[in-house]
Design a protein around this motif. Structure first.
Motif, PDB file in Angstrom:
ATOM      1  N   UNK A 201     106.522  21.464  37.786  1.00  0.00           N
ATOM      2  CA  UNK A 201     105.235  20.996  38.291  1.00  0.00           C
ATOM      3  C   UNK A 201     105.448  19.648  38.975  1.00  0.00           C
ATOM      4  N   UNK A 202     105.226  19.585  40.272  1.00  0.00           N
ATOM      5  CA  UNK A 202     105.448  18.360  41.042  1.00  0.00           C
ATOM      6  C   UNK A 202     104.187  17.513  40.999  1.00  0.00           C
ATOM      7  N   UNK A 203     104.270  16.360  40.380  1.00  0.00           N
ATOM      8  CA  UNK A 203     103.112  15.481  40.233  1.00  0.00           C
ATOM      9  C   UNK A 203     103.474  14.092  40.732  1.00  0.00           C
ATOM     10  N   UNK A 204     102.563  13.509  41.481  1.00  0.00           N
ATOM     11  CA  UNK A 204     102.819  12.189  42.051  1.00  0.00           C
ATOM     12  C   UNK A 204     102.547  11.106  41.021  1.00  0.00           C
ATOM     13  N   UNK A 205     103.485  10.182  40.890  1.00  0.00           N
ATOM     14  CA  UNK A 205     103.292   9.038  40.007  1.00  0.00           C
ATOM     15  C   UNK A 205     102.387   8.026  40.703  1.00  0.00           C
ATOM     16  N   UNK A 206     101.322   7.646  40.028  1.00  0.00           N
ATOM     17  CA  UNK A 206     100.387   6.678  40.599  1.00  0.00           C
ATOM     18  C   UNK A 206     100.103   5.603  39.564  1.00  0.00           C
ATOM     19  N   UNK A 207      99.219   4.687  39.911  1.00  0.00           N
ATOM     20  CA  UNK A 207      98.826   3.630  38.981  1.00  0.00           C
ATOM     21  C   UNK A 207      97.719   4.101  38.045  1.00  0.00           C
TER      22      UNK A 207
ATOM     23  N   UNK B 228     106.376  10.029  45.804  1.00  0.00           N
ATOM     24  CA  UNK B 228     106.707  10.989  46.841  1.00  0.00           C
ATOM     25  C   UNK B 228     108.027  10.648  47.531  1.00  0.00           C
ATOM     26  N   UNK B 229     108.363   9.384  47.586  1.00  0.00           N
ATOM     27  CA  UNK B 229     109.559   8.976  48.312  1.00  0.00           C
ATOM     28  C   UNK B 229     110.849   9.433  47.636  1.00  0.00           C
ATOM     29  N   UNK B 230     110.831   9.629  46.333  1.00  0.00           N
ATOM     30  CA  UNK B 230     112.056  10.061  45.655  1.00  0.00           C
ATOM     31  C   UNK B 230     111.848  11.275  44.760  1.00  0.00           C
ATOM     32  N   UNK B 231     110.777  12.038  45.000  1.00  0.00           N
ATOM     33  CA  UNK B 231     110.560  13.259  44.227  1.00  0.00           C
ATOM     34  C   UNK B 231     111.677  14.270  44.461  1.00  0.00           C
ATOM     35  N   UNK B 232     112.234  14.261  45.676  1.00  0.00           N
ATOM     36  CA  UNK B 232     113.315  15.211  45.970  1.00  0.00           C
ATOM     37  C   UNK B 232     114.536  14.970  45.084  1.00  0.00           C
TER      38      UNK B 232
END
Length: 802
Positions: free
Chosen positions: A493-499, A553-557
């Protein structure tokens, strides 16, 4: 007696009316509470968000930008202009600003309490507990020592016991929410250092709140020396009553909130009212309103959908709108100009060195006794030295209660800012987790292989629940026959890390990659994602193991590629960044995922497939006995097309799938769009024999396939042939087909990551209801020049001209 407008000879600011009558009736909106508050909020958001954007390349948490923004808007920078300060932050507006800020702070600390799981404290190991204890006691003792120095120089006449405790608490705090975000940003959560830091910080956080309650009870103007005792005992009584009352109530609420159903609004409103009531009680006791909100947040059960739903409904308004006001409220009290002279700057250096020495040296000493490597010990010490919002809360309470004067307050704010700012760079400098070495026995990096009966491992990624039914149906079609080894699938599950607080809640719930979700030894929320994959596992001969990637998103890959390497995966399946609308068109969901896909295509050490979902099998998982798909492989030639055909051959073994292979060839005499090239210098000519051998072997092994050969003259005829295959449910195509026809089709679509054929099948001019899987075969990086050139695209989405 003094008049109504004066008290003790000082003129009081007149109260503001709420709303103005407008500029056309002669009213200045800045002289009224609501218009001025709106302007203040807009300015605060613009400054803090702008600073956060500028600090993003330095990988700093957003709290740094908010602290700096508050200082810039206060008397330390812009506030030096008295006209600005009088117009934007006049004295009679501060009460409204502080009220909004503290209301936002109250609910934010409730969310911070939700992030902290009391059960994790029981599982704290001896090593983490030792680090937490030393990380509190040593800085606390050094804080008391530094407070003695400050009392003799710049803090004369303050409340002695309260000042000692406030300084000790301020230096011993580790900001748990800030630490969690730094660890997640640096991808250290699943390392030994990350797990130990989280455990120690959780213990530290609880201890800090107890010490803060003690400090608050000691501060203030007491008529009797027994008052601090009564305040502290009443606070303890409140905590005991909350422990007995709150968990059973919210356990009942959680049981009435079911997975997949919206949470009743009544429960949300009742919870928020409960938080306010607890805040009122603790404020009445004399501790602070925020203390009650934090305790309720800690005691709310963390299992079930209720906590997530509550967080999602509250966090954006609180964290995004109201909380930045608290940093401005703090910044208005911070005047760096009060730090004047060599003595004051020397005291600032003393406080910074004391804070860093206590946390870092104490942590390193304990970890050295536990025989931890020096680099890991230093990284852990730097992480435990991070401060944040809780530090500002302690300092602001001390300022409001006259325990800290202006100069001491400014020194302590700069100390908190400095120690947090240096955390990420220092950790990156001293600690680099050992990279996963490539496995020597990791042979099968592609689907095309000599032993077709060997186990196939797939890493299937998805963004949201809308991707799940089609992904499961695709996996069902991929499982092959019983004579093969069991298909093993890892879902991510790809989830973006946010504040957001919800992001940290997800970080806590996400377990280490690869742990089976059916492991009964750990309690997991039974959400619809888990239920869907568990049902698929039980109904099919497929081993499914879910995992979660929570990163920027910049290093999810990096997470995707590293997991594929660690799990010996043959192909990564990524969802396309567009989803199908009701009218059949494709609309972008989140453009950032497009760049994630491109980076995976470039860096993956196995084959990669991009899945364009047009509802393969509908919105539900189709049982194996009910599967009925028409799948078409479009074969032009080249390694990517061979990989697509190999995948199609595996699917053809499913009894409910009818596979058609369409091979395109160029007519002997071509006209129109085909451009002749010198085949002696064309690498694709050397691969013709490889394609022929592969096709011959494919036909011998799989006899149930419809094989068609189409001879076309130009790209237009190729497109017409593909349109005739519209009844297909799924197209399998290579990302970079080779040959003259493929060159002629290039540029037909607006998604270079899909290649010429995939781009054509997803272009608006090509109408089809079939899903598309675009496959790129893994091969040596040295021969990837052609494929990587197609990734070139401008940030605005326009393709670079070829």
């Amino acid at each position: 007696m003094a008049s109504n407008g004066t008290i003790m000879g000082h003129t009081c600011p007149s109260p503001m009316k709420a709303t103005s009558n407008g500029v056309f009736q002669g009213d200045n909106p800045l002289h009224f509470a609501i218009p001025l508050a709106i302007l203040q909020i807009c300015i605060v958001l613009s400054v803090t968000r702008g600073l956060a954007f500028l600090l993003r390349p330095l990988r700093q948490p957003r709290v740094i930008a908010e602290i700096v923004g508050g200082i810039l808007l206060g008397p330390s920078a812009l506030g030096r202009n008295k006209k600005y300060l009088q117009a934007i932050f006049p004295p009679n507006s501060i009460t409204v600003l502080d009220t909004l800020a503290n209301l936002g702070l109250l609910f934010f600390l409730f969310l911070a309490g939700l992030e902290l799981d009391p059960k994790s404290l029981r599982r704290t190991g001896n090593k983490a507990l030792a680090i937490a204890i030393v990380g509190i006691t040593l800085p606390f003792a050094l804080g008391i020592g530094s407070s003695l120095v400050l009392r003799k120089t710049i803090a004369k006449g303050v409340n002695g016991p309260a000042f000692l405790v406030f300084m000790g608490v301020a230096l011993s705090i580790t900001a748990f929410p800030v630490l969690a975000r730094i660890l997640a940003e640096l991808k250290l959560l699943t390392t030994d250092v990350g797990r130990m830091a989280m455990s120690a910080a959780a213990v530290n956080d609880v201890a800090a709140w107890v010490l803060l309650a003690l400090a608050i009870s000691l501060s203030g103007d007491h008529i009797s020396p027994l008052i601090p005792v009564w305040v502290f005992l009443s606070g303890c009584g409140f905590v005991i009553c909350a422990i007995l009352i709150v968990p059973p109530i919210f356990k009942w609420v959680t049981q009435h909130c079911h997975v997949g159903e919206p949470v009743d609004e009544t429960y949300i409103c009742a919870t928020l009212a409960f938080v306010l009531a607890a805040a009122f009680i603790t404020d009445t006791i004399g501790i602070h309103a925020m203390f009650g909100a934090f305790v309720i947040g800690v005691l709310v059960p963390k299992n079930g959908p209720f906590t997530s739903a509550l967080t999602e409904k509250v966090e954006d308004l609180v964290s995004g709108l109201f909380l930045p006001l608290y940093f401005v409220s703090s910044g208005l009290k911070t005047n760096v100009a009060t730090i004047q002279g060599l003595q004051s700057w020397g005291l600032l250096a003393l406080v910074i060195c004391t804070a860093c020495f206590g946390k870092i040296v104490g942590t390193v000493a304990v970890t050295s006794i536990c025989k931890m490597p020096l680099r890991e010990a230093l990284a852990l010490g730097f992480l435990m030295n991070s401060k944040g919002l809780v530090e500002l809360i302690v300092l602001n309470i001390g300022k409001d209660r006259k325990v800290l004067n202006d100069q001491t307050f400014a020194i302590m704010v700069l100390m908190a800012l400095f120690t947090t700012f240096i955390t990420t760079p220092l950790v990156v400098a001293v600690y680099k987790p050992a990279g996963r070495a490539r496995k020597a026995d990791y042979k099968h990096r592609t689907i095309e292989r000599k032993n077709s009966n060997s186990q196939l491992r797939i890493l299937a990624c998805f963004h949201s629940s809308r991707n799940i039914p089609s992904i499961i149906n695709l996996l069902e079609a991929s499982r092959g026959t019983e004579k093969r080894e069991v298909l093993r699938v890892y879902t991510m599950h790809l989830m973006e890390l946010s504040e957001r607080s919800s992001a940290i809640l997800m970080v806590h719930k996400a377990r280490r990659n690869g742990l089976p979700f059916w492991n009964k030894g750990q309690q997991l929320d039974q959400n619809h994602v888990v239920v869907a994959f568990e049902a698929f596992h039980q109904l099919s001969r497929v081993l499914v193991r879910p995992m979660t990637s929570i990163s920027s998103m910049s290093d999810m890959h990096e997470d995707i590629c590293a997991t594929a390497e660690a799990k010996s995966v043959a192909i990564i399946i990524l969802p396309f960044h567009k989803h199908q609308m009701l009218d059949g068109s494709l609309e972008t969901t989140q453009s950032d995922f497009r760049w994630v896909n491109r980076r995976v295509l470039e860096h993956a050490s196995c084959s990669v497939g991009i899945f364009v979902d047009r509802g393969l099998g509908g919105n539900t998982h189709i049982r194996a006995s009910n599967v009925s798909y028409f799948i078409t492989v479009l074969f032009f030639g080249g390694h990517d097309d061979r990989e697509a055909l190999a995948y199609g051959g595996r699917m053809a073994e499913h009894p409910g799938i009818q596979l058609t292979v369409v091979r395109f060839s160029v007519a002997p005499e071509t006209t129109g769009e085909i451009v002749r090239v010198n085949t002696n210098d064309n690498p694709s000519a050397k691969l013709v024999s490889v394609d022929e051998e592969f096709l011959m072997d494919f036909k011998e092994r799989i006899s149930s396939v419809n094989y068609e050969e189409k001879i076309v003259k130009n790209a237009r005829e190729t497109m017409d042939v593909i349109r005739e295959l519209g009844r297909s449910n799924l197209f399998l195509v290579g990302r970079n087909p080779e040959g003259e026809l493929a060159l002629a089709l290039n540029g037909k679509g607006d998604s270079p990551e899909l290649g010429p054929v995939g781009g054509l099948l997803t272009s608006p001019e090509f109408s089809t209801a079939a899903s598309v899987l675009v496959v790129q075969q893994y091969y040596d990086k040295g021969s990837q020049g052609l494929s990587l050139e197609n990734l070139e695209e401008l940030p605005n989405g326009d393709s670079v001209s070829q």
